[in-house]
Motif scaffolding. Structure first.
Motif, short mmCIF file in Angstrom:
data_model
loop_
_atom_site.label_atom_id
_atom_site.label_comp_id
_atom_site.label_asym_id
_atom_site.label_seq_id
_atom_site.Cartn_x
_atom_site.Cartn_y
_atom_site.Cartn_z
N ARG A 188 6.36 5.02 11.80
CA ARG A 188 5.01 5.82 12.11
C ARG A 188 4.92 6.24 13.38
O ARG A 188 4.31 7.08 13.69
N GLY A 194 1.34 5.09 8.71
CA GLY A 194 0.01 5.20 9.46
C GLY A 194 -0.87 6.33 9.15
O GLY A 194 -1.77 6.61 9.77
N LEU A 195 -0.62 7.11 7.86
CA LEU A 195 -1.28 8.29 7.79
C LEU A 195 -2.44 7.93 6.64
O LEU A 195 -2.18 7.20 5.96
N ASN A 196 -3.43 8.59 7.00
CA ASN A 196 -4.58 8.48 5.96
C ASN A 196 -5.11 10.23 5.50
O ASN A 196 -6.42 10.22 5.54
N ASP A 197 -4.33 10.85 5.51
CA ASP A 197 -4.65 12.14 4.98
C ASP A 197 -4.41 12.33 3.74
O ASP A 197 -3.43 12.48 3.07
N ALA A 198 -5.67 12.48 2.81
CA ALA A 198 -5.51 12.63 1.36
C ALA A 198 -5.08 13.87 0.89
O ALA A 198 -4.50 13.91 -0.15
N ARG A 200 1.03 -1.31 0.01
CA ARG A 200 0.07 0.03 0.02
C ARG A 200 0.85 1.12 -0.14
O ARG A 200 0.57 2.26 -0.37
N LYS A 201 2.14 1.25 0.55
CA LYS A 201 3.03 2.27 0.87
C LYS A 201 4.37 1.95 0.77
O LYS A 201 4.41 0.64 1.34
#
Length: 343
Positions: free
Chosen positions: A176, A119-123, A113-114
């Motif tokens: 993270r 651990g970031l989910n900021d679009a 996924r990365k």
């Protein structure tokens, strides 16, 4: 179409020994917007398998992270292939300070996924909006500036055996974990301090530099090419080396000596030592620091229990491991309670 290894690590090791030819340990990364990482993954595996390239490569929508062992005689072909891929043309290659023909024994190209777990989910966070890159000479000047805060973006087991003088070394297990801790601890200095970061090869502090810019830090810098490139420039340009100890690396070598300083201790007896090992008991495989004397006494194991298991015939060991998942201790990286002198 073959998209997997057909040889075991031991079979590959034997072939490398029989060939008797030099190999280069190389790493590189590139943040980029990749539409279909699965197609790129397959393309990379097929081409590099034909070149006898080995290593660990992660591909994601955000880019690529590669640590490789390349036959020296095929380096030109390898470089030409990279240059044929638009976003990898002239990508910086970090060539290991200390070479080892057996640094990698399999080719693993995985879609993640990365390329760096954060651990970031900021679009709204753009990983390509990075901080200012600096070379070794400018880095040395920056870290002597009283308005600079120097931060090690690596994990505790890496900085334990080596780090820059006066660096903040967060006591964290993962990348993270460090992102929020550093932002919290340095929140009052977003505008009045220069935030300078470093890591092994640059990939983590590049993402961190973009993240901290996103969070409002005004003066964000990162060491170009990380500790690996810094060491090369220091030696070539005869600069003062401000790194103490070893640089932890994620291959068979586990470390490159940068200075003669030994700043850590054996986790079993407390003597000065900076050699990382994995517990010889395959059911444990704990990463920890062990001196030569303890390695001999403990048969390269982390505990008496593991030593007793390791002494059993291989078939008995396999039966004990059968049906069990990997021990959680493997992820503790030197924090196991059985280690008396851990950091």
């Amino acid at each position: 179409m073959q998209l997997y290894n057909t040889l075991s690590a031991k079979e590959r090791e034997k072939l490398i020994e029989e060939a008797g030819k030099d190999r280069l340990t190389i790493s590189f990364y590139k943040y980029a917007h990749i539409g279909n990482p699965h197609i790129l993954r397959n393309h990379l595996f097929i081409t590099w398998d034909q070149m006898d390239v080995l290593g660990r490569i992660y591909v994601a929508n955000e880019g690529i992270n590669a640590q490789l062992s390349v036959p020296a005689e095929k380096f030109a072909d390898f470089k030409n292939y990279l240059d044929s891929i638009s976003f990898l043309e002239n990508v910086r290659l970090n060539i290991a300070i200390e070479q080892d023909n057996k640094s990698f024994l399999k080719l693993k190209v995985k879609v993640r996924r990365k390329i760096v777990a954060d651990g970031l989910n900021d679009a709204t966070f753009d990983v390509t909006n990075k901080g200012i890159h600096v070379g070794a000479e400018e880095f040395n000047r920056l870290i002597e500036d009283p308005d600079t805060v120097l931060v090690d973006m690596r994990n505790h087991y890496e900085s334990e055996i080596g780090h820059f003088k006066n660096a903040i070394t967060p006591d964290v297990d993962t990348f993270r974990d460090s992102l929020d801790i550093i932002e919290r601890d340095l929140a009052e200095h977003k505008e009045d301090k220069k935030l300078v970061m470093y890591c092994t090869g640059g990939i983590r502090c590049e993402k961190a530099s973009a993240y901290y810019k996103h969070k409002g830090f005004k003066n964000v810098y990162q060491l170009e090419g990380g500790i690996i490139e810094y060491t090369r420039q220091v030696r070539e340009q005869q600069l003062e080396n401000k790194f103490l100890g070893k640089n932890f690396v994620f291959d068979h070598r586990r470390g490159e000596r940068i200075s003669e300083d030994v700043i850590s201790h054996c986790h079993q007896c407390g003597k000065p030592c900076d050699n990382h090992v994995n517990c010889a008991n395959e059911a444990c495989h704990l990463l920890f620091i062990q001196c030569e004397e303890c390695a001999e006494t403990m048969d390269q194991c982390c505990s008496v229990e593991c030593q007793e298991i390791h002494a059993l015939p291989e078939e008995e060991q396999k039966q004990l491991r059968k049906g069990k998942g990997a021990s959680n201790k493997i992820f503790k990286k030197g924090r196991s309670p059985i280690l008396k002198y851990k950091r």
